[in-house]
Structure formats: C-alpha cells, structure tokens
Write a protein that holds these residues in place. Structure first.
Motif, PDB file in Angstrom:
ATOM      1  N   ASP A  56      -3.459  23.289  41.817  1.00 23.38           N
ATOM      2  CA  ASP A  56      -3.323  23.884  40.487  1.00 23.38           C
ATOM      3  C   ASP A  56      -4.601  24.636  40.131  1.00 23.38           C
ATOM      4  N   PRO A  57      -4.703  25.911  40.518  1.00 29.02           N
ATOM      5  CA  PRO A  57      -5.917  26.702  40.246  1.00 29.02           C
ATOM      6  C   PRO A  57      -6.257  26.810  38.762  1.00 29.02           C
ATOM      7  N   ARG A  58      -5.277  26.543  37.889  1.00 37.11           N
ATOM      8  CA  ARG A  58      -5.550  26.616  36.452  1.00 37.11           C
ATOM      9  C   ARG A  58      -6.550  25.552  36.005  1.00 37.11           C
ATOM     10  N   LEU A  59      -6.733  24.520  36.821  1.00 43.10           N
ATOM     11  CA  LEU A  59      -7.700  23.472  36.480  1.00 43.10           C
ATOM     12  C   LEU A  59      -9.142  23.956  36.565  1.00 43.10           C
ATOM     13  N   ALA A  60      -9.382  25.038  37.307  1.00 36.12           N
ATOM     14  CA  ALA A  60     -10.744  25.447  37.642  1.00 36.12           C
ATOM     15  C   ALA A  60     -11.613  25.680  36.413  1.00 36.12           C
ATOM     16  N   SER A  61     -11.139  26.494  35.480  1.00 37.19           N
ATOM     17  CA  SER A  61     -11.984  26.819  34.327  1.00 37.19           C
ATOM     18  C   SER A  61     -12.260  25.586  33.476  1.00 37.19           C
ATOM     19  N   ARG A  62     -11.244  24.743  33.307  1.00 40.27           N
ATOM     20  CA  ARG A  62     -11.429  23.536  32.482  1.00 40.27           C
ATOM     21  C   ARG A  62     -12.389  22.562  33.145  1.00 40.27           C
ATOM     22  N   LEU A  63     -12.240  22.347  34.457  1.00 44.56           N
ATOM     23  CA  LEU A  63     -13.121  21.408  35.141  1.00 44.56           C
ATOM     24  C   LEU A  63     -14.540  21.947  35.289  1.00 44.56           C
ATOM     25  N   ALA A  64     -14.681  23.269  35.398  1.00 44.37           N
ATOM     26  CA  ALA A  64     -16.021  23.855  35.455  1.00 44.37           C
ATOM     27  C   ALA A  64     -16.757  23.606  34.134  1.00 44.37           C
ATOM     28  N   LEU A  65     -16.070  23.838  33.031  1.00 48.60           N
ATOM     29  CA  LEU A  65     -16.663  23.595  31.708  1.00 48.60           C
ATOM     30  C   LEU A  65     -16.981  22.119  31.523  1.00 48.60           C
ATOM     31  N   PHE A  87     -23.389   7.369  26.347  1.00 50.87           N
ATOM     32  CA  PHE A  87     -23.012   8.467  27.236  1.00 50.87           C
ATOM     33  C   PHE A  87     -21.511   8.477  27.486  1.00 50.87           C
ATOM     34  N   HIS A  88     -20.948   7.322  27.784  1.00 49.59           N
ATOM     35  CA  HIS A  88     -19.519   7.250  28.063  1.00 49.59           C
ATOM     36  C   HIS A  88     -18.683   7.534  26.811  1.00 49.59           C
ATOM     37  N   ASP A  89     -19.183   7.122  25.653  1.00 47.12           N
ATOM     38  CA  ASP A  89     -18.455   7.420  24.412  1.00 47.12           C
ATOM     39  C   ASP A  89     -18.425   8.918  24.137  1.00 47.12           C
ATOM     40  N   ARG A  90     -19.495   9.619  24.500  1.00 46.21           N
ATOM     41  CA  ARG A  90     -19.562  11.062  24.248  1.00 46.21           C
ATOM     42  C   ARG A  90     -18.806  11.876  25.299  1.00 46.21           C
ATOM     43  N   THR A  91     -18.470  11.251  26.408  1.00 44.96           N
ATOM     44  CA  THR A  91     -17.833  11.992  27.500  1.00 44.96           C
ATOM     45  C   THR A  91     -16.517  11.326  27.898  1.00 44.96           C
ATOM     46  N   ARG A  92     -15.649  11.164  26.931  1.00 44.66           N
ATOM     47  CA  ARG A  92     -14.339  10.575  27.212  1.00 44.66           C
ATOM     48  C   ARG A  92     -13.437  11.625  27.853  1.00 44.66           C
ATOM     49  N   PRO A  93     -12.924  11.375  29.049  1.00 50.20           N
ATOM     50  CA  PRO A  93     -12.061  12.353  29.711  1.00 50.20           C
ATOM     51  C   PRO A  93     -10.737  12.531  28.967  1.00 50.20           C
ATOM     52  N   ALA A  94     -10.198  13.755  29.032  1.00 49.72           N
ATOM     53  CA  ALA A  94      -8.920  14.037  28.383  1.00 49.72           C
ATOM     54  C   ALA A  94      -7.747  13.652  29.267  1.00 49.72           C
ATOM     55  N   ASP A  95      -7.962  13.609  30.580  1.00 48.18           N
ATOM     56  CA  ASP A  95      -6.880  13.248  31.497  1.00 48.18           C
ATOM     57  C   ASP A  95      -7.478  12.734  32.805  1.00 48.18           C
ATOM     58  N   TRP A  96      -6.607  12.441  33.762  1.00 44.45           N
ATOM     59  CA  TRP A  96      -7.052  11.851  35.023  1.00 44.45           C
ATOM     60  C   TRP A  96      -7.966  12.783  35.798  1.00 44.45           C
ATOM     61  N   PHE A  97      -7.714  14.081  35.757  1.00 44.73           N
ATOM     62  CA  PHE A  97      -8.536  15.021  36.510  1.00 44.73           C
ATOM     63  C   PHE A  97      -9.951  15.104  35.936  1.00 44.73           C
ATOM     64  N   GLU A  98     -10.060  15.013  34.631  1.00 42.06           N
ATOM     65  CA  GLU A  98     -11.394  14.962  34.027  1.00 42.06           C
ATOM     66  C   GLU A  98     -12.079  13.636  34.365  1.00 42.06           C
ATOM     67  N   SER A  99     -11.319  12.570  34.454  1.00 41.67           N
ATOM     68  CA  SER A  99     -11.888  11.293  34.890  1.00 41.67           C
ATOM     69  C   SER A  99     -12.441  11.415  36.300  1.00 41.67           C
ATOM     70  N   LEU A 100     -11.675  12.049  37.173  1.00 42.06           N
ATOM     71  CA  LEU A 100     -12.102  12.229  38.551  1.00 42.06           C
ATOM     72  C   LEU A 100     -13.398  13.037  38.618  1.00 42.06           C
ATOM     73  N   MET A 101     -13.467  14.116  37.835  1.00 42.09           N
ATOM     74  CA  MET A 101     -14.685  14.933  37.808  1.00 42.09           C
ATOM     75  C   MET A 101     -15.864  14.124  37.267  1.00 42.09           C
ATOM     76  N   LYS A 102     -15.613  13.308  36.275  1.00 40.75           N
ATOM     77  CA  LYS A 102     -16.695  12.493  35.716  1.00 40.75           C
ATOM     78  C   LYS A 102     -17.214  11.501  36.745  1.00 40.75           C
ATOM     79  N   PHE A 103     -16.318  10.847  37.465  1.00 38.94           N
ATOM     80  CA  PHE A 103     -16.755   9.930  38.511  1.00 38.94           C
ATOM     81  C   PHE A 103     -17.591  10.681  39.548  1.00 38.94           C
ATOM     82  N   TYR A 104     -17.123  11.852  39.920  1.00 41.99           N
ATOM     83  CA  TYR A 104     -17.803  12.645  40.950  1.00 41.99           C
ATOM     84  C   TYR A 104     -19.206  13.045  40.506  1.00 41.99           C
ATOM     85  N   VAL A 105     -19.327  13.572  39.300  1.00 46.97           N
ATOM     86  CA  VAL A 105     -20.624  14.045  38.810  1.00 46.97           C
ATOM     87  C   VAL A 105     -21.601  12.886  38.627  1.00 46.97           C
ATOM     88  N   THR A 106     -21.155  11.824  37.959  1.00 44.49           N
ATOM     89  CA  THR A 106     -22.083  10.729  37.674  1.00 44.49           C
ATOM     90  C   THR A 106     -22.473   9.969  38.937  1.00 44.49           C
TER      91      THR A 106
END
Length: 237
Positions: free
Chosen positions: A167-176, A101-120
C-alpha cells in the motif's frame, strides 16, 4: 542539579568504595535503570499491540519480539542485582519520562505501531552501541549482547517494506510519523541525559564544553542513523 551533577538521594546505590567508583556505580544505576524500564515498556506495548495485527503471522512475530524484550529486561535487572542495586529503585526515576513519551506518541493504527517499534528499537540499539565504547569491558559485553540478541530491527524493517509495497499510500503518513517519533525520542533522551547525568559518569573530569560537545556528537550520530534507516524504507527522514 548543577552542570549535570546528580543531587538525588543514594537509596538505590549502597556504599561506594571510592569517589570515582561511586560516581561510576551511580552512572551504572542510571544507565541500567533507564535500559530496564525501556525494555519493560517495549514488552508491554509490543504484547498489547500484537492483538491488532492484520494476520496471525504478524501477531506471532510481534509476540516473539515481545518475549525477547522481556528477556532483555530480566538480564538487565539481574545485572543490577549483581551490582547490589535495587532494580525498581533504579528504574523509578525514568518511569515518568518514558511513560510521557509513550503518551505523546500513541499510534493511530497497527502500521504506526510497527513504525514506532522500529524507530525506538533502532535508536535504543544505536545508543547501546555508542555508549558501549566508553564502558568497562564486562559492562560493555552485556550492553552489546542485548543489542545483538534479537534482530528485531531487521524483522520490523522487512515488515514495513512489505507494508509500503502493498500500500504505497502509507508512505507519506509513515514518513511524517517517523519524523515525529525521532524528534520526540531524541528530545526526551536529551532531557533525561541532562536531568539525570546519564552520560556524566562517562565524561567525568571533562569541563562543560567537552561534555556538551560529546552530547551533540552522540545525538547527531543517532539522527544520521535514523535518516539512513528511513532511506532504506524509501521514506524521507
């Protein structure tokens, strides 16, 4: 495996006092095995990703949450030992699935890491709460204590809200990214449940229909809770 029945060897479990007691003991070995390895993995990834934090405050917060995850890991493994079970043996069957699971969901940056921690973290907490209702009182108390020990979800949600406001531009990327994470997490969880019969001990004696209905209801509730959390962030689930 036939209809979710375990076929693995008994090396992790030791002797059982009765058929029913042995089934429940095997179930607890699986439940606490997957919980322990999940907590250990969360600790490793949180402590590792903390170094990419944009501020020292963020780094400190993630470091504190990582320590909390390791504390959860220690509590679960201590409970396995009290049950007469070997923690490493109980965790080992789940290592490939969790690592995949972690190999398939490698975050691209810190904000994606934060979202991953939050979701899991949130999905894990939801799962703990839902299964606790079917456990014996002592086991349920431990499971719920882990859920309530550290308000990681609140901390992570607040930081994500701040990031999205900055940074509202993060919204679409983090939603996806959030949609991908929940899809991967629930798919992996269903595979583990079916392969290891993690919930079989809770539904023993039921025929295949109620067993499958119970799984569907469980994962439907996890999905609904995820959607509510994404809505609080202003994101589409």
């Amino acid at each position: 495996m036939t209809n979710g029945t375990r076929t693995e060897p008994d090396s992790a479990y030791g002797p059982g006092s009765s058929d029913v007691g042995d089934i429940y003991r095997r179930f607890l070995a699986d439940l606490f095995g997957v919980m322990a390895y999940g907590e250990l993995s969360a600790f490793e990834r949180m402590s590792s990703d903390a170094r990419f934090s944009p501020t020292l405050h963020d780094r400190t917060v993630l470091g504190r949450l990582a320590v909390s995850e390791y504390g959860h890991f220690e509590r679960v493994t201590e409970h396995l030992v009290k049950l007469g079970l070997d923690p490493e043996t109980a965790m080992r069957p789940f290592q490939p699935s969790v690592d995949a699971f972690h190999d398939r969901t490698r975050p691209a940056d810190w904000f994606e890491s934060l979202m991953k921690f939050y979701v899991t973290d949130a999905i894990s907490d939801d799962f703990y709460q839902l299964v606790a209702a079917r456990l014996d009182p002592a086991t349920a108390e431990l499971v719920l204590a882990l859920k309530d020990a550290e308000p990681a979800g609140e901390v992570l949600e607040a930081r994500l809200q701040q990031a999205l406001a900055d940074d509202p531009r993060l919204a679409s990327r983090l939603a996806l990214w959030g949609r991908r994470l929940v899809g991967e997490a629930l798919t992996q969880a269903q595979r583990v449940v079916l392969e290891r019969a993690v919930l079989g001990g809770l539904l023993q004696g039921a025929d295949q229909g109620p067993y499958e209905d119970g799984l569907k209801a469980l994962f439907a509730e996890l999905t609904r809770n995820h959607s509510r959390r994404m809505s609080r962030l202003g994101l589409t689930a």
